[in-house]
Design a protein around this motif. Structure first.
Motif, mmCIF file in Angstrom:
data_model
loop_
_atom_site.group_PDB
_atom_site.id
_atom_site.type_symbol
_atom_site.label_atom_id
_atom_site.label_comp_id
_atom_site.label_asym_id
_atom_site.label_seq_id
_atom_site.Cartn_x
_atom_site.Cartn_y
_atom_site.Cartn_z
ATOM 1 N N SER A 135 0.805 -1.219 0.000
ATOM 2 C CA SER A 135 0.000 0.000 0.000
ATOM 3 C C SER A 135 0.841 1.273 0.000
ATOM 4 C CB SER A 135 -0.948 0.004 1.201
ATOM 5 O OG SER A 135 -0.251 0.198 2.413
ATOM 6 N N VAL A 136 2.100 1.200 0.466
ATOM 7 C CA VAL A 136 2.918 2.416 0.548
ATOM 8 C C VAL A 136 3.962 2.506 -0.563
ATOM 9 C CG1 VAL A 136 2.609 2.533 3.051
ATOM 10 C CG2 VAL A 136 4.658 1.420 2.127
ATOM 11 N N LEU A 137 3.994 1.542 -1.475
ATOM 12 C CA LEU A 137 5.024 1.549 -2.513
ATOM 13 C C LEU A 137 4.968 2.803 -3.376
ATOM 14 C CD1 LEU A 137 5.249 -2.104 -3.879
ATOM 15 C CD2 LEU A 137 6.874 -0.889 -2.423
ATOM 16 N N SER A 138 3.773 3.184 -3.836
ATOM 17 C CA SER A 138 3.687 4.330 -4.731
ATOM 18 C C SER A 138 4.063 5.620 -4.021
ATOM 19 C CB SER A 138 2.278 4.449 -5.319
ATOM 20 O OG SER A 138 1.321 4.627 -4.301
ATOM 21 N N GLU A 139 3.794 5.678 -2.712
ATOM 22 C CA GLU A 139 4.116 6.886 -1.943
ATOM 23 C C GLU A 139 5.601 6.977 -1.617
ATOM 24 O OE1 GLU A 139 3.218 8.722 2.519
ATOM 25 O OE2 GLU A 139 1.992 7.095 1.722
ATOM 26 N N THR A 140 6.204 5.834 -1.236
ATOM 27 C CA THR A 140 7.590 5.858 -0.762
ATOM 28 C C THR A 140 8.608 5.652 -1.863
ATOM 29 O OG1 THR A 140 7.441 3.488 -0.213
ATOM 30 C CG2 THR A 140 6.937 5.065 1.548
ATOM 31 N N GLN A 141 8.229 4.985 -2.969
ATOM 32 C CA GLN A 141 9.123 4.755 -4.109
ATOM 33 C C GLN A 141 10.486 4.205 -3.686
ATOM 34 O OE1 GLN A 141 8.397 5.313 -7.583
ATOM 35 N NE2 GLN A 141 6.349 5.308 -6.726
ATOM 36 N N ASP A 145 0.375 3.686 -10.706
ATOM 37 C CA ASP A 145 0.659 3.086 -9.408
ATOM 38 C C ASP A 145 -0.155 3.722 -8.287
ATOM 39 O OD1 ASP A 145 2.356 1.175 -10.277
ATOM 40 O OD2 ASP A 145 4.207 2.120 -9.583
ATOM 41 N N GLU A 146 -0.641 4.957 -8.487
ATOM 42 C CA GLU A 146 -1.434 5.624 -7.456
ATOM 43 C C GLU A 146 -2.874 5.136 -7.434
ATOM 44 O OE1 GLU A 146 -1.303 9.832 -7.914
ATOM 45 O OE2 GLU A 146 0.877 9.912 -8.122
ATOM 46 N N VAL A 147 -3.312 4.487 -8.493
ATOM 47 C CA VAL A 147 -4.716 4.112 -8.646
ATOM 48 C C VAL A 147 -5.071 2.952 -7.725
ATOM 49 C CG1 VAL A 147 -6.418 3.164 -10.256
ATOM 50 C CG2 VAL A 147 -4.819 4.933 -11.014
ATOM 51 N N ILE A 148 -6.214 3.076 -7.050
ATOM 52 C CA ILE A 148 -6.757 1.971 -6.264
ATOM 53 C C ILE A 148 -7.666 1.119 -7.137
ATOM 54 C CG2 ILE A 148 -8.330 1.406 -4.375
ATOM 55 C CD1 ILE A 148 -7.144 3.775 -2.854
ATOM 56 N N CYS A 149 -8.554 1.757 -7.875
ATOM 57 C CA CYS A 149 -9.395 1.019 -8.819
ATOM 58 C C CYS A 149 -9.957 1.989 -9.855
ATOM 59 C CB CYS A 149 -10.527 0.272 -8.106
ATOM 60 S SG CYS A 149 -11.754 1.358 -7.373
ATOM 61 N N LEU A 150 -10.438 1.425 -10.947
ATOM 62 C CA LEU A 150 -11.058 2.180 -12.039
ATOM 63 C C LEU A 150 -12.490 1.685 -12.183
ATOM 64 C CD1 LEU A 150 -8.081 1.833 -14.533
ATOM 65 C CD2 LEU A 150 -8.707 3.929 -13.330
ATOM 66 N N LEU A 151 -13.449 2.605 -12.057
ATOM 67 C CA LEU A 151 -14.861 2.244 -12.080
ATOM 68 C C LEU A 151 -15.568 2.949 -13.229
ATOM 69 C CD1 LEU A 151 -15.591 2.633 -8.260
ATOM 70 C CD2 LEU A 151 -15.333 0.483 -9.508
ATOM 71 N N ALA A 152 -16.339 2.190 -14.002
ATOM 72 C CA ALA A 152 -17.134 2.774 -15.079
ATOM 73 C C ALA A 152 -18.488 3.183 -14.524
ATOM 74 C CB ALA A 152 -17.300 1.767 -16.208
ATOM 75 N N GLU A 153 -18.824 4.470 -14.701
ATOM 76 C CA GLU A 153 -20.120 4.986 -14.267
ATOM 77 C C GLU A 153 -20.686 5.869 -15.371
ATOM 78 O OE1 GLU A 153 -20.182 6.814 -10.467
ATOM 79 O OE2 GLU A 153 -19.282 5.111 -9.428
ATOM 80 N N GLU A 154 -21.789 5.408 -15.966
ATOM 81 C CA GLU A 154 -22.435 6.110 -17.069
ATOM 82 C C GLU A 154 -21.423 6.412 -18.176
ATOM 83 O OE1 GLU A 154 -24.471 9.436 -15.370
ATOM 84 O OE2 GLU A 154 -25.948 8.167 -14.359
ATOM 85 N N PRO A 171 -5.291 -2.186 -10.531
ATOM 86 C CA PRO A 171 -3.892 -2.547 -10.760
ATOM 87 C C PRO A 171 -3.602 -3.905 -10.118
ATOM 88 C CG PRO A 171 -4.070 -0.264 -10.056
ATOM 89 C CD PRO A 171 -5.424 -0.878 -9.850
ATOM 90 N N ALA A 172 -2.875 -4.750 -10.824
ATOM 91 C CA ALA A 172 -2.639 -6.107 -10.347
ATOM 92 C C ALA A 172 -1.985 -6.142 -8.974
ATOM 93 C CB ALA A 172 -1.792 -6.875 -11.363
ATOM 94 N N HIS A 173 -1.075 -5.180 -8.702
ATOM 95 C CA HIS A 173 -0.368 -5.223 -7.427
ATOM 96 C C HIS A 173 -1.269 -4.874 -6.252
ATOM 97 C CE1 HIS A 173 -0.046 -0.843 -8.141
ATOM 98 N NE2 HIS A 173 0.037 -0.754 -6.825
ATOM 99 N N ARG A 174 -2.462 -4.303 -6.525
ATOM 100 C CA ARG A 174 -3.382 -3.943 -5.437
ATOM 101 C C ARG A 174 -4.130 -5.157 -4.888
ATOM 102 N NH1 ARG A 174 -2.936 1.114 -3.040
ATOM 103 N NH2 ARG A 174 -2.399 2.641 -4.638
ATOM 104 N N LEU A 175 -4.320 -6.182 -5.704
ATOM 105 C CA LEU A 175 -5.128 -7.326 -5.288
ATOM 106 C C LEU A 175 -4.364 -8.181 -4.284
ATOM 107 C CD1 LEU A 175 -7.799 -8.900 -5.734
ATOM 108 C CD2 LEU A 175 -6.531 -10.285 -7.419
ATOM 109 N N ILE A 176 -4.888 -8.279 -3.049
ATOM 110 C CA ILE A 176 -4.202 -9.049 -2.010
ATOM 111 C C ILE A 176 -5.047 -10.210 -1.494
ATOM 112 C CG2 ILE A 176 -2.705 -7.190 -1.245
ATOM 113 C CD1 ILE A 176 -4.691 -6.578 0.955
ATOM 114 N N GLY A 177 -6.304 -10.304 -1.904
ATOM 115 C CA GLY A 177 -7.118 -11.414 -1.432
ATOM 116 C C GLY A 177 -8.560 -11.276 -1.867
ATOM 117 N N LEU A 178 -9.344 -12.300 -1.527
ATOM 118 C CA LEU A 178 -10.769 -12.331 -1.829
ATOM 119 C C LEU A 178 -11.540 -12.623 -0.551
ATOM 120 C CD1 LEU A 178 -10.595 -14.493 -5.084
ATOM 121 C CD2 LEU A 178 -10.890 -12.006 -4.976
ATOM 122 N N LYS A 179 -12.766 -12.116 -0.480
ATOM 123 C CA LYS A 179 -13.606 -12.332 0.700
ATOM 124 C C LYS A 179 -14.986 -12.766 0.236
ATOM 125 C CE LYS A 179 -14.784 -8.614 2.899
ATOM 126 N NZ LYS A 179 -14.692 -7.418 3.775
#
Length: 234
Positions: free
Chosen positions: A40-46, A143-152, A191-199
């Motif tokens: 979670s801190v990779l994009s911030e800390t580089q 790398d800053e993106v958490i997710c991309l959502l399509a809305e209308e 982004p693929a690196h954001r996915l850490i698990g499923l619930k």
């Protein structure tokens, strides 16, 4: 050299921080206790390098290294009390493998290896998305993106603290960054690196657990097998 320490033991993190102060040209950009926080801190800390423990709760060191295996930065230096993982560590592309308790000379040698490897490789190209804020064009690193959502008519790029509007469709973004974005359902890419698990919820729905956020978008049945395979393979 920018260094991120990742170890679930506070004393181990403190010892590494002390040793790093005896090394030249080193900047400690963070010290965290688990792999999910590190992601979670990779994009911030580089960071240029992770000093990474292996046995940690949740996302362990080997799983984290597998997620980062195709990147030039950060390089991985494992710091562990166990010799048994060494072969697998180098299979994952680790630059070095240090046994605890780590000595300062051995640490300096590992950092020297990191510098040599980084100097031999060009810095990675940063992927930029083009967005708009109050009608004005801006750009944001993928790398800053958490997710991309399509809305209308628009695609919303969510990142920590805000969200931006994009002009491209999800399909265009997916085709442009096929190795960096994965589809959760027809209206969501991450982004693929954001996915850490499923619930899995009691009603059978499956949500994605993403690094760096409590937001958990839903996963479609169609995309669930591919996501489970991705997580299984690291």
């Amino acid at each position: 050299m920018r260094v991120l320490i990742v170890d679930d033991e506070p004393l181990a993190r403190a010892r590494l921080a002390t040793l790093l102060k005896e090394c030249d040209d080193v900047d400690i950009v963070g010290s965290v206790g688990d792999g999910e926080t590190a992601l979670s801190v990779l994009s911030e800390t580089q960071p240029d390098v992770l000093l990474l423990d292996i046995n940690m709760p949740g996302l362990d060191g080997k799983a984290l290294a597998a997620r980062l295996a195709n990147r030039t930065r950060p390089q991985i230096v494992f710091c562990t009390a166990y010799e048994a993982h060494a072969v697998h560590a180098f299979d994952l592309g680790a630059t070095d493998y240090l046994l605890k308790p780590v000595g300062v000379e051995r640490l300096r040698d590992a950092l020297k290896r990191v510098r040599q490897r980084l100097d031999a490789q060009p810095r990675e190209h940063v992927a930029w998305l083009h967005a708009r804020v109050r009608g004005e064009p801006v750009r944001m690193a993928l790398d800053e993106v958490i997710c991309l959502l399509a809305e209308e008519k628009y695609v919303i790029a969510r990142r920590s603290g805000d969200q931006l509007l994009l002009d491209e469709s999800l399909r265009q973004l997916e085709e442009t960054y096929p190795d960096q974005l994965i589809r959760l359902h027809r209206n969501c890419l991450v982004p693929a690196h954001r996915l850490i698990g499923l619930k899995t919820l009691t009603d059978g729905r499956v949500l994605a657990r993403l690094a760096g956020t409590d937001f958990s978008p839903e996963v479609s049945r169609r995309n669930l097998p591919a996501l489970r395979k991705l997580l299984r393979l690291g």
